[in-house]
Design a protein around this motif. Structure first.
Motif, PDB file in Angstrom:
ATOM      1  N   GLU A   6      18.681 -89.409  -3.900  1.00  0.00           N
ATOM      2  CA  GLU A   6      17.920 -90.287  -4.792  1.00  0.00           C
ATOM      3  C   GLU A   6      18.552 -91.657  -4.829  1.00  0.00           C
ATOM      4  O   GLU A   6      19.763 -91.793  -4.677  1.00  0.00           O
ATOM      5  N   GLY A   7      17.724 -92.671  -5.060  1.00  0.00           N
ATOM      6  CA  GLY A   7      18.254 -94.014  -5.191  1.00  0.00           C
ATOM      7  C   GLY A   7      17.151 -95.047  -5.255  1.00  0.00           C
ATOM      8  O   GLY A   7      15.966 -94.727  -5.365  1.00  0.00           O
ATOM      9  N   THR A   8      17.569 -96.284  -5.151  1.00  0.00           N
ATOM     10  CA  THR A   8      16.673 -97.435  -5.199  1.00  0.00           C
ATOM     11  C   THR A   8      16.603 -98.047  -3.808  1.00  0.00           C
ATOM     12  O   THR A   8      17.637 -98.212  -3.145  1.00  0.00           O
ATOM     13  N   VAL A   9      15.402 -98.376  -3.358  1.00  0.00           N
ATOM     14  CA  VAL A   9      15.256 -99.013  -2.051  1.00  0.00           C
ATOM     15  C   VAL A   9      15.949-100.374  -2.126  1.00  0.00           C
ATOM     16  O   VAL A   9      15.599-101.231  -2.941  1.00  0.00           O
ATOM     17  N   HIS A  10      16.953-100.530  -1.282  1.00  0.00           N
ATOM     18  CA  HIS A  10      17.692-101.794  -1.229  1.00  0.00           C
ATOM     19  C   HIS A  10      17.021-102.764  -0.263  1.00  0.00           C
ATOM     20  O   HIS A  10      16.831-103.933  -0.563  1.00  0.00           O
ATOM     21  N   SER A  11      16.657-102.247   0.921  1.00  0.00           N
ATOM     22  CA  SER A  11      15.985-103.090   1.908  1.00  0.00           C
ATOM     23  C   SER A  11      15.137-102.230   2.834  1.00  0.00           C
ATOM     24  O   SER A  11      15.422-101.055   3.046  1.00  0.00           O
ATOM     25  N   VAL A  12      14.097-102.846   3.368  1.00  0.00           N
ATOM     26  CA  VAL A  12      13.239-102.195   4.355  1.00  0.00           C
ATOM     27  C   VAL A  12      13.558-102.862   5.683  1.00  0.00           C
ATOM     28  O   VAL A  12      13.334-104.057   5.860  1.00  0.00           O
ATOM     29  N   ILE A  13      14.089-102.090   6.606  1.00  0.00           N
ATOM     30  CA  ILE A  13      14.516-102.616   7.900  1.00  0.00           C
ATOM     31  C   ILE A  13      13.339-102.711   8.856  1.00  0.00           C
ATOM     32  O   ILE A  13      13.193-103.678   9.591  1.00  0.00           O
ATOM     33  N   PHE A  14      12.485-101.691   8.834  1.00  0.00           N
ATOM     34  CA  PHE A  14      11.317-101.654   9.713  1.00  0.00           C
ATOM     35  C   PHE A  14      10.214-100.870   9.025  1.00  0.00           C
ATOM     36  O   PHE A  14      10.484 -99.882   8.355  1.00  0.00           O
ATOM     37  N   GLN A  15       8.971-101.336   9.220  1.00  0.00           N
ATOM     38  CA  GLN A  15       7.837-100.599   8.676  1.00  0.00           C
ATOM     39  C   GLN A  15       6.638-100.807   9.582  1.00  0.00           C
ATOM     40  O   GLN A  15       6.262-101.941   9.869  1.00  0.00           O
ATOM     41  N   ASN A  16       6.047 -99.702  10.051  1.00  0.00           N
ATOM     42  CA  ASN A  16       4.861 -99.761  10.886  1.00  0.00           C
ATOM     43  C   ASN A  16       3.638 -99.578   9.980  1.00  0.00           C
ATOM     44  O   ASN A  16       3.443 -98.499   9.431  1.00  0.00           O
ATOM     45  N   PRO A  17       2.821-100.625   9.820  1.00  0.00           N
ATOM     46  CA  PRO A  17       1.668-100.519   8.918  1.00  0.00           C
ATOM     47  C   PRO A  17       0.587 -99.563   9.421  1.00  0.00           C
ATOM     48  O   PRO A  17      -0.242 -99.101   8.640  1.00  0.00           O
ATOM     49  N   GLU A  18       0.585 -99.254  10.703  1.00  0.00           N
ATOM     50  CA  GLU A  18      -0.431 -98.365  11.259  1.00  0.00           C
ATOM     51  C   GLU A  18      -0.206 -96.903  10.881  1.00  0.00           C
ATOM     52  O   GLU A  18      -1.133 -96.185  10.557  1.00  0.00           O
ATOM     53  N   ASN A  19       1.051 -96.456  10.959  1.00  0.00           N
ATOM     54  CA  ASN A  19       1.309 -95.038  10.702  1.00  0.00           C
ATOM     55  C   ASN A  19       2.287 -94.783   9.556  1.00  0.00           C
ATOM     56  O   ASN A  19       2.571 -93.649   9.222  1.00  0.00           O
ATOM     57  N   GLY A  20       2.808 -95.849   8.950  1.00  0.00           N
ATOM     58  CA  GLY A  20       3.694 -95.708   7.801  1.00  0.00           C
ATOM     59  C   GLY A  20       5.142 -95.398   8.132  1.00  0.00           C
ATOM     60  O   GLY A  20       5.968 -95.252   7.229  1.00  0.00           O
ATOM     61  N   TYR A  21       5.483 -95.313   9.435  1.00  0.00           N
ATOM     62  CA  TYR A  21       6.865 -95.020   9.802  1.00  0.00           C
ATOM     63  C   TYR A  21       7.759 -96.156   9.296  1.00  0.00           C
ATOM     64  O   TYR A  21       7.471 -97.328   9.496  1.00  0.00           O
ATOM     65  N   ALA A  74      -1.390 -90.180   5.064  1.00  0.00           N
ATOM     66  CA  ALA A  74      -1.682 -91.230   4.086  1.00  0.00           C
ATOM     67  C   ALA A  74      -2.391 -92.428   4.691  1.00  0.00           C
ATOM     68  O   ALA A  74      -3.409 -92.886   4.164  1.00  0.00           O
ATOM     69  N   MET A  75      -1.878 -92.954   5.787  1.00  0.00           N
ATOM     70  CA  MET A  75      -2.467 -94.165   6.356  1.00  0.00           C
ATOM     71  C   MET A  75      -3.891 -93.909   6.854  1.00  0.00           C
ATOM     72  O   MET A  75      -4.776 -94.726   6.640  1.00  0.00           O
ATOM     73  N   GLN A  76      -4.113 -92.754   7.486  1.00  0.00           N
ATOM     74  CA  GLN A  76      -5.457 -92.432   7.968  1.00  0.00           C
ATOM     75  C   GLN A  76      -6.428 -92.293   6.800  1.00  0.00           C
ATOM     76  O   GLN A  76      -7.540 -92.823   6.842  1.00  0.00           O
ATOM     77  N   LEU A  77      -6.025 -91.580   5.757  1.00  0.00           N
ATOM     78  CA  LEU A  77      -6.884 -91.385   4.597  1.00  0.00           C
ATOM     79  C   LEU A  77      -7.160 -92.698   3.887  1.00  0.00           C
ATOM     80  O   LEU A  77      -8.299 -92.960   3.469  1.00  0.00           O
ATOM     81  N   TYR A  78      -6.142 -93.535   3.751  1.00  0.00           N
ATOM     82  CA  TYR A  78      -6.325 -94.799   3.054  1.00  0.00           C
ATOM     83  C   TYR A  78      -7.277 -95.712   3.818  1.00  0.00           C
ATOM     84  O   TYR A  78      -8.148 -96.368   3.229  1.00  0.00           O
ATOM     85  N   ARG A  79      -7.125 -95.760   5.145  1.00  0.00           N
ATOM     86  CA  ARG A  79      -8.041 -96.595   5.949  1.00  0.00           C
ATOM     87  C   ARG A  79      -9.482 -96.112   5.833  1.00  0.00           C
ATOM     88  O   ARG A  79     -10.407 -96.885   5.784  1.00  0.00           O
ATOM     89  N   ARG A  80      -9.666 -94.803   5.768  1.00  0.00           N
ATOM     90  CA  ARG A  80     -11.022 -94.256   5.708  1.00  0.00           C
ATOM     91  C   ARG A  80     -11.634 -94.373   4.312  1.00  0.00           C
ATOM     92  O   ARG A  80     -12.784 -94.727   4.162  1.00  0.00           O
ATOM     93  N   TYR A  81     -10.859 -94.050   3.251  1.00  0.00           N
ATOM     94  CA  TYR A  81     -11.434 -93.945   1.906  1.00  0.00           C
ATOM     95  C   TYR A  81     -10.982 -95.032   0.928  1.00  0.00           C
ATOM     96  O   TYR A  81     -11.529 -95.122  -0.164  1.00  0.00           O
ATOM     97  N   GLY A  82      -9.980 -95.825   1.294  1.00  0.00           N
ATOM     98  CA  GLY A  82      -9.525 -96.892   0.418  1.00  0.00           C
ATOM     99  C   GLY A  82      -8.777 -96.356  -0.787  1.00  0.00           C
ATOM    100  O   GLY A  82      -8.344 -95.207  -0.827  1.00  0.00           O
TER     101      GLY A  82
END
Length: 173
Positions: free
Chosen positions: A8-23, A163-171
């Motif tokens: 558990e913890g607090t997100v300090h930084s996001v190094i990489f994020q793929n908006p297509e698949n959420g990786y 998540a990403m597939q569902l969000y793109r389809r249904y908002g």
């Protein structure tokens, strides 16, 4: 079977994020002050939010020890410093560090509630017009829709990668 580890913890930084698949590759700061690298499907992760991650430890040949997330629970930041970090991360369109600071200075720990329930109050802050307040609120609602979807998937033992597939389809609905 691999043994699950919870961190558990607090997100300090996001190094990489793929908006297509959420990786995502992120650094999680534990309450003990340890920085843990977390990898996996963590869509829309932002600095300042709290995560409880269950996963397995892996050793990457270049990047070393990292926790591969299999399950996660998210919670919004609560104190003013974390809320500032969250808002200034770019999570909301039109909110940079200066605007985030003015919003948090005005609304304090209630900032996120204001964004969701009474966004029209944002235009009482110098530099935020009614139009900009609507844009900020819409962007924040988009994030909250994704968070709710992730919570739904987690609570029903469904894979987060959907998540990403569902969000793109249904908002957000």
């Amino acid at each position: 079977m691999e043994e699950l580890t919870c961190c558990e913890g607090t997100v300090h930084s996001v190094i990489f994020q793929n908006p297509e698949n959420g990786y995502t590759v992120l650094r999680l700061l534990t309450p003990e002050g340890e920085a843990v690298t977390v990898v996996g499907c963590v869509p829309c992760a932002t600095p300042g939010e709290h995560l409880a991650v269950s996963g397995v430890w892996e050793t990457h040949p270049q990047h070393g020890e990292q926790l591969r997330a299999l399950e996660l629970e998210r919670s919004l930041p609560e104190d003013e410093e974390e809320i500032f970090s969250y808002l200034s991360s770019g999570i909301c369109k039109g909110v940079g560090p200066a605007t985030a600071q003015r919003i948090v200075d005005r609304f304090g720990a209630e900032t996120l509630d204001i964004l969701e329930r009474e966004p029209e109050r944002l235009n009482t802050i110098k530099g935020i017009t009614a139009k900009k307040a609507r844009e900020i609120a819409e962007s924040y609602r988009h994030q909250m829709g994704m968070r709710r979807l992730l919570e739904f998937l987690s609570s029903n033992d469904l894979p987060l990668r959907l998540a990403m597939q569902l969000y793109r389809r249904y908002g957000a609905g």
